[in-house]
Motif scaffolding. Structure first.
Motif, PDB file in Angstrom:
ATOM      1  N   GLU A  46      37.178  -9.294  19.686  1.00 22.82           N
ATOM      2  CA  GLU A  46      36.747 -10.395  18.819  1.00 22.82           C
ATOM      3  C   GLU A  46      35.233 -10.460  18.703  1.00 22.82           C
ATOM      4  N   SER A  47      34.532 -10.243  19.824  1.00 20.87           N
ATOM      5  CA  SER A  47      33.067 -10.266  19.780  1.00 20.87           C
ATOM      6  C   SER A  47      32.505  -9.446  20.933  1.00 20.87           C
ATOM      7  N   VAL A  48      31.255  -9.030  20.766  1.00 23.86           N
ATOM      8  CA  VAL A  48      30.548  -8.255  21.786  1.00 23.86           C
ATOM      9  C   VAL A  48      29.142  -8.828  21.912  1.00 23.86           C
ATOM     10  N   THR A  49      28.735  -9.093  23.143  1.00 28.65           N
ATOM     11  CA  THR A  49      27.404  -9.610  23.412  1.00 28.65           C
ATOM     12  C   THR A  49      26.686  -8.664  24.372  1.00 28.65           C
ATOM     13  N   PRO A  50      25.501  -8.169  23.992  1.00 29.52           N
ATOM     14  CA  PRO A  50      24.745  -7.330  24.930  1.00 29.52           C
ATOM     15  C   PRO A  50      24.311  -8.156  26.141  1.00 29.52           C
ATOM     16  N   VAL A  51      24.430  -7.601  27.328  1.00 35.29           N
ATOM     17  CA  VAL A  51      24.003  -8.260  28.556  1.00 35.29           C
ATOM     18  C   VAL A  51      23.250  -7.256  29.418  1.00 35.29           C
ATOM     19  N   ARG A  52      22.543  -7.767  30.409  1.00 38.66           N
ATOM     20  CA  ARG A  52      21.835  -6.930  31.371  1.00 38.66           C
ATOM     21  C   ARG A  52      22.593  -7.018  32.693  1.00 38.66           C
ATOM     22  N   ILE A  53      22.937  -5.870  33.248  1.00 40.17           N
ATOM     23  CA  ILE A  53      23.598  -5.827  34.557  1.00 40.17           C
ATOM     24  C   ILE A  53      22.504  -5.615  35.585  1.00 40.17           C
ATOM     25  N   GLU A  54      22.353  -6.579  36.478  1.00 42.87           N
ATOM     26  CA  GLU A  54      21.287  -6.530  37.476  1.00 42.87           C
ATOM     27  C   GLU A  54      21.379  -5.277  38.328  1.00 42.87           C
ATOM     28  N   GLY A  55      20.219  -4.807  38.751  1.00 48.39           N
ATOM     29  CA  GLY A  55      20.168  -3.668  39.659  1.00 48.39           C
ATOM     30  C   GLY A  55      20.486  -4.083  41.083  1.00 48.39           C
ATOM     31  N   ARG A  56      20.735  -3.096  41.914  1.00 54.16           N
ATOM     32  CA  ARG A  56      21.055  -3.328  43.320  1.00 54.16           C
ATOM     33  C   ARG A  56      19.829  -3.827  44.075  1.00 54.16           C
ATOM     34  N   THR A  57      20.057  -4.774  44.963  1.00 59.42           N
ATOM     35  CA  THR A  57      18.998  -5.223  45.868  1.00 59.42           C
ATOM     36  C   THR A  57      19.482  -5.160  47.308  1.00 59.42           C
ATOM     37  N   ASP A  58      20.693  -4.697  47.497  1.00 57.96           N
ATOM     38  CA  ASP A  58      21.283  -4.683  48.831  1.00 57.96           C
ATOM     39  C   ASP A  58      21.083  -3.362  49.552  1.00 57.96           C
ATOM     40  N   GLY A  59      20.562  -2.374  48.866  1.00 54.65           N
ATOM     41  CA  GLY A  59      20.437  -1.051  49.465  1.00 54.65           C
ATOM     42  C   GLY A  59      19.266  -0.968  50.427  1.00 54.65           C
ATOM     43  N   THR A 106      18.211   0.787  39.143  1.00 48.21           N
ATOM     44  CA  THR A 106      19.670   0.676  39.056  1.00 48.21           C
ATOM     45  C   THR A 106      20.125  -0.383  38.051  1.00 48.21           C
ATOM     46  N   GLU A 107      19.190  -1.010  37.333  1.00 51.68           N
ATOM     47  CA  GLU A 107      19.550  -1.972  36.293  1.00 51.68           C
ATOM     48  C   GLU A 107      20.196  -1.228  35.127  1.00 51.68           C
ATOM     49  N   ARG A 108      21.192  -1.823  34.498  1.00 52.79           N
ATOM     50  CA  ARG A 108      21.934  -1.155  33.422  1.00 52.79           C
ATOM     51  C   ARG A 108      22.133  -2.082  32.223  1.00 52.79           C
ATOM     52  N   GLN A 109      22.313  -1.456  31.055  1.00 54.48           N
ATOM     53  CA  GLN A 109      22.672  -2.181  29.836  1.00 54.48           C
ATOM     54  C   GLN A 109      24.178  -2.413  29.863  1.00 54.48           C
ATOM     55  N   GLY A 110      24.589  -3.645  29.653  1.00 45.48           N
ATOM     56  CA  GLY A 110      26.013  -3.969  29.657  1.00 45.48           C
ATOM     57  C   GLY A 110      26.432  -4.631  28.365  1.00 45.48           C
ATOM     58  N   GLN A 111      27.724  -4.925  28.295  1.00 44.52           N
ATOM     59  CA  GLN A 111      28.272  -5.639  27.149  1.00 44.52           C
ATOM     60  C   GLN A 111      29.379  -6.563  27.627  1.00 44.52           C
ATOM     61  N   GLU A 112      29.356  -7.783  27.104  1.00 46.50           N
ATOM     62  CA  GLU A 112      30.444  -8.734  27.356  1.00 46.50           C
ATOM     63  C   GLU A 112      31.384  -8.633  26.164  1.00 46.50           C
ATOM     64  N   ILE A 113      32.610  -8.209  26.427  1.00 46.95           N
ATOM     65  CA  ILE A 113      33.581  -7.955  25.365  1.00 46.95           C
ATOM     66  C   ILE A 113      34.619  -9.064  25.394  1.00 46.95           C
ATOM     67  N   THR A 114      34.691  -9.835  24.314  1.00 47.06           N
ATOM     68  CA  THR A 114      35.726 -10.869  24.195  1.00 47.06           C
ATOM     69  C   THR A 114      36.889 -10.265  23.427  1.00 47.06           C
ATOM     70  N   GLN A 121      46.629 -14.147  24.424  1.00 47.99           N
ATOM     71  CA  GLN A 121      45.650 -14.536  25.438  1.00 47.99           C
ATOM     72  C   GLN A 121      44.274 -13.990  25.059  1.00 47.99           C
ATOM     73  N   VAL A 122      43.220 -14.792  25.331  1.00 51.54           N
ATOM     74  CA  VAL A 122      41.847 -14.362  25.083  1.00 51.54           C
ATOM     75  C   VAL A 122      41.167 -14.170  26.435  1.00 51.54           C
ATOM     76  N   MET A 123      40.474 -13.040  26.582  1.00 50.57           N
ATOM     77  CA  MET A 123      39.757 -12.763  27.829  1.00 50.57           C
ATOM     78  C   MET A 123      38.419 -12.137  27.524  1.00 50.57           C
ATOM     79  N   SER A 124      37.567 -12.140  28.536  1.00 47.17           N
ATOM     80  CA  SER A 124      36.255 -11.530  28.420  1.00 47.17           C
ATOM     81  C   SER A 124      36.055 -10.578  29.593  1.00 47.17           C
ATOM     82  N   VAL A 125      35.536  -9.394  29.303  1.00 38.09           N
ATOM     83  CA  VAL A 125      35.262  -8.385  30.328  1.00 38.09           C
ATOM     84  C   VAL A 125      33.826  -7.915  30.137  1.00 38.09           C
ATOM     85  N   VAL A 126      33.072  -7.826  31.248  1.00 34.75           N
ATOM     86  CA  VAL A 126      31.720  -7.286  31.208  1.00 34.75           C
ATOM     87  C   VAL A 126      31.750  -5.901  31.832  1.00 34.75           C
TER      88      VAL A 126
END
Length: 154
Positions: A46-59, A106-114, A121-126
Motif C-alpha cells: 500500500e505504501s513505502v516510506t524510506p527509513v534509516r536503520i541505525e548502525g551497531r553500537t554494541d560491538g 553499519t548504518e543502512r538505508q531501510g524501507q517501511e513497507i505497509t 489484514q494490514v501490516m507494516s514491515v521494516v
C-alpha cells in the motif's frame, strides 16, 4: 614507532570494514533461519516510506580497536606520568571515536513497507533496501516469517 601506529590504524580500518552489518534484506537469511519452516502470506504493497536503520553500537570491535589506536597514539606524547595520562586519555577518546565509526559504518538505508494481505489484514514491515530498489505501491509481494521475524519478497 610511527610505523607501528600506522600498522595498528590500518588494522583497525580493516577490522571495522569486516564488521559491517549483514544485510536485512528480504533475500538474506541468518544461519539460524536456514531449514526452519516459515509461514507465507500474499498481499499488495500500500505504501513505502524510506527509513534509516541505525548502525551497531554494541560491538566491541569499534570501541576496542579505537581504544588501542588511541592508547598507542597517546603513548607517543610526553614522558613519565604525563605519558601515562596521555595514554589513558588517548585510549578513552579512541574508544569513543571507534564506537562512532562503527555506528556510521553499519548504518543502512531501510524501507517501511505497509502491506494489505489478501485476508484483509494490514501490516507494516521494516527491512533494508536491497540494491537501491524500493518496493512500490501496488507491488504483489510475499510476506515470509515466523513469530516476530518477517521479511517481504516478490
Amino acid at each position: 614507532m610511527k610505523r607501528l601506529v600506522a600498522v595498528v590504524a590500518l588494522s583497525a580500518v580493516t577490522v571495522l570494514g569486516g564488521c559491517a552489518q549483514q544485510g536485512l534484506y528480504g533475500t538474506s537469511y541468518s544461519r539460524s533461519q536456514v531449514g526452519h519452516a516459515q509461514t507465507v502470506q500474499y498481499g499488495t504493497v500500500e505504501s513505502v516510506t524510506p527509513v534509516r536503520i541505525e548502525g551497531r553500537t554494541d560491538g566491541i570491535v569499534g570501541s576496542g580497536t579505537g581504544a588501542v589506536v588511541g592508547g598507542i597514539a597517546g603513548n607517543q606524547v610526553g614522558g613519565g606520568s604525563g605519558r601515562t595520562l596521555a595514554t589513558v586519555v588517548g585510549a578513552v577518546a579512541g574508544g569513543l571515536i571507534g564506537q562512532r565509526v562503527e555506528q556510521a559504518a553499519t548504518e543502512r538505508q531501510g524501507q517501511e513497507i505497509t502491506i494489505r494481505l489478501d485476508n484483509g489484514q494490514v501490516m507494516s514491515v521494516v527491512q533494508e533496501v536491497e540494491n537501491g530498489q524500493f518496493f512500490r505501491p501496488g507491488d504483489r509481494i510475499r510476506v515470509l516469517g515466523q513469530g516476530r521475524s518477517l521479511k517481504v519478497t516478490y
